[in-house]
Design a protein around this motif. Structure first.
Motif, PDB file in Angstrom:
ATOM      1  N   GLN A  39      19.247  27.189 -27.668  1.00 25.93           N
ATOM      2  CA  GLN A  39      18.693  28.491 -28.023  1.00 25.93           C
ATOM      3  C   GLN A  39      17.778  28.374 -29.242  1.00 25.93           C
ATOM      4  OE1 GLN A  39      21.575  31.510 -28.938  1.00 25.93           O
ATOM      5  NE2 GLN A  39      20.050  33.132 -29.151  1.00 25.93           N
ATOM      6  N   LEU A  40      18.181  27.577 -30.218  1.00 28.14           N
ATOM      7  CA  LEU A  40      17.357  27.391 -31.410  1.00 28.14           C
ATOM      8  C   LEU A  40      16.025  26.747 -31.037  1.00 28.14           C
ATOM      9  CD1 LEU A  40      17.517  27.799 -34.511  1.00 28.14           C
ATOM     10  CD2 LEU A  40      18.255  25.424 -34.676  1.00 28.14           C
ATOM     11  N   HIS A  41      16.080  25.764 -30.152  1.00 31.77           N
ATOM     12  CA  HIS A  41      14.862  25.094 -29.694  1.00 31.77           C
ATOM     13  C   HIS A  41      13.933  26.099 -29.013  1.00 31.77           C
ATOM     14  CE1 HIS A  41      12.210  22.404 -27.455  1.00 31.77           C
ATOM     15  NE2 HIS A  41      12.637  21.416 -28.223  1.00 31.77           N
ATOM     16  N   ARG A  42      14.500  26.962 -28.192  1.00 26.59           N
ATOM     17  CA  ARG A  42      13.689  27.948 -27.471  1.00 26.59           C
ATOM     18  C   ARG A  42      13.034  28.941 -28.427  1.00 26.59           C
ATOM     19  NH1 ARG A  42      17.320  29.492 -24.384  1.00 26.59           N
ATOM     20  NH2 ARG A  42      17.946  31.471 -25.323  1.00 26.59           N
ATOM     21  N   LYS A  43      13.774  29.412 -29.421  1.00 29.28           N
ATOM     22  CA  LYS A  43      13.230  30.388 -30.370  1.00 29.28           C
ATOM     23  C   LYS A  43      12.148  29.781 -31.248  1.00 29.28           C
ATOM     24  CE  LYS A  43      15.551  33.694 -28.746  1.00 29.28           C
ATOM     25  NZ  LYS A  43      14.812  34.645 -27.854  1.00 29.28           N
ATOM     26  N   PHE A  44      12.305  28.530 -31.636  1.00 28.66           N
ATOM     27  CA  PHE A  44      11.258  27.883 -32.422  1.00 28.66           C
ATOM     28  C   PHE A  44       9.993  27.707 -31.595  1.00 28.66           C
ATOM     29  CE2 PHE A  44      13.998  27.138 -35.938  1.00 28.66           C
ATOM     30  CZ  PHE A  44      13.178  26.791 -36.995  1.00 28.66           C
ATOM     31  N   GLY A  45      10.150  27.416 -30.305  1.00 26.21           N
ATOM     32  CA  GLY A  45       8.984  27.315 -29.443  1.00 26.21           C
ATOM     33  C   GLY A  45       8.241  28.638 -29.360  1.00 26.21           C
ATOM     34  N   GLU A  46       8.977  29.730 -29.293  1.00 24.52           N
ATOM     35  CA  GLU A  46       8.368  31.059 -29.181  1.00 24.52           C
ATOM     36  C   GLU A  46       7.727  31.510 -30.495  1.00 24.52           C
ATOM     37  OE1 GLU A  46      11.549  32.757 -25.833  1.00 24.52           O
ATOM     38  OE2 GLU A  46      11.564  33.510 -27.897  1.00 24.52           O
ATOM     39  N   TRP A  47       8.400  31.253 -31.618  1.00 24.77           N
ATOM     40  CA  TRP A  47       7.956  31.812 -32.900  1.00 24.77           C
ATOM     41  C   TRP A  47       7.074  30.882 -33.711  1.00 24.77           C
ATOM     42  CZ3 TRP A  47       8.744  36.663 -35.092  1.00 24.77           C
ATOM     43  CH2 TRP A  47       9.518  37.540 -34.332  1.00 24.77           C
ATOM     44  N   VAL A  48       7.278  29.572 -33.586  1.00 20.70           N
ATOM     45  CA  VAL A  48       6.511  28.608 -34.388  1.00 20.70           C
ATOM     46  C   VAL A  48       5.588  27.756 -33.522  1.00 20.70           C
ATOM     47  CG1 VAL A  48       6.670  26.755 -36.107  1.00 20.70           C
ATOM     48  CG2 VAL A  48       8.393  28.556 -36.082  1.00 20.70           C
TER      49      VAL A  48
END
Length: 295
Positions: free
Chosen positions: A210-219
């Motif tokens: 989940q952390l990997h996915r959110k960083f892809g979306e936001w950063v």
């Protein structure tokens, strides 16, 4: 995002010593500080009596930021608008060889990591290492922005036009996601990029996936890659601050296995070794001193 993150991460860009170019920056006004790192402009000017072969090249270094770029072509007398995602590899800017080059310039909005999503609401991952015409990916009113930018004469006017435009764009997004990204980036900054993704996910009580996915979306890049970028800029800042260059100690202080590991990671994000970066920085300081003395 959160303006309180900005003092924790101030990425360095190598602007070189090409005397036929200029580079300036300006911080955003208070309403924009949570999302924008700075407004900047680089362009050409005329300067006689220097040897381009002795100049330090400018370098664009990965920094986790994305940019709106507005480029003015003095010959065609027109602007082009683009949006650039994260660059994951460095590249050098060619030194000018013209004594009186055309008065071209590029005006930029550098969004702090995670800041651009507030305006366009799109996943940053789709922009990584890519450059798009702004009208293809930005929300609205590009024609109005184009018209107003065409009427500007100075950097300060362009900053005002862009701030006014961006203030009109309202951003949405999950409060949970914003809090997650703010807290995760805070931990990465405070620890100098040395936390593992497993540790980071555990602290935020989320899965690594989940952390990997959110960083892809936001950063736009993975938390591991972003941490590498943050750690690289910590090393580069130490070099620029003139700390004694004991490479083994520098590697140990920043969590590298050994000196060889430091050099490999640094070369990947700078394009050259730490020793070359230290040499280029000294030459830049010397050039700045000499020019100040001339003035």
């Amino acid at each position: 995002m959160d303006a309180r993150l900005h003092p924790l991460f101030r990425p360095i860009q190598m602007n070189g010593t090409d005397l036929c170019t200029y580079y300036i920056e300006q911080p955003p006004s208070h309403p924009m500080t949570a999302y924008i790192a700075c407004f900047w402009e680089s362009g050409t000017t005329s300067y006689a009596g220097y040897n381009p072969l002795e100049s330090v090249p400018g370098r664009v270094l990965p920094d986790g930021c994305t940019d709106i770029l507005i480029t003015y072509d003095a010959v065609l007398q027109q602007h082009s608008f683009a949006y650039c995602g994260n660059y994951t590899e460095p590249f050098a800017i060619p030194v000018s060889v013209e004594v009186n080059p055309p008065a071209d310039y590029t005006f930029g909005v550098r969004f702090f990591p995670g800041g651009a999503r507030h305006f366009h609401g799109l996943s940053l991952e789709s922009f990584t290492d890519r450059r798009f015409p702004l009208e293809e990916c930005w929300p609205a009113n590009i024609d109005e922005l184009r018209e107003r930018m065409a009427g500007t004469k100075h950097f300060e006017e362009r900053v005002q036009v862009m701030e006014t435009y961006l203030c009109l764009l309202s951003g949405d997004g999950s409060t949970y996601e914003k809090d997650l990204m703010r807290n995760a980036m805070h931990r990465i900054f405070v620890h100098g990029g040395q936390m593992s993704v497993k540790e980071l996910a555990s602290c935020e009580v989320v899965s690594e996936r989940q952390l990997h996915r959110k960083f892809g979306e936001w950063v736009g890049i993975s938390p591991k890659r972003f941490s590498e970028v943050v750690r690289f800029h910590c090393v580069l800042r130490d070099i620029h601050q003139g700390h004694r260059m004991d490479w083994s100690a520098l590697a140990q202080n920043h969590g590298f296995f050994d000196q060889a590991h430091l050099i490999r990671q640094f070369r990947k994000l700078y394009g050259e070794t730490p020793l070359t970066a230290a040499s280029e920085h000294r030459r830049m300081l010397s050039e700045l001193y000499n020019r100040s003395d001339e003035l």
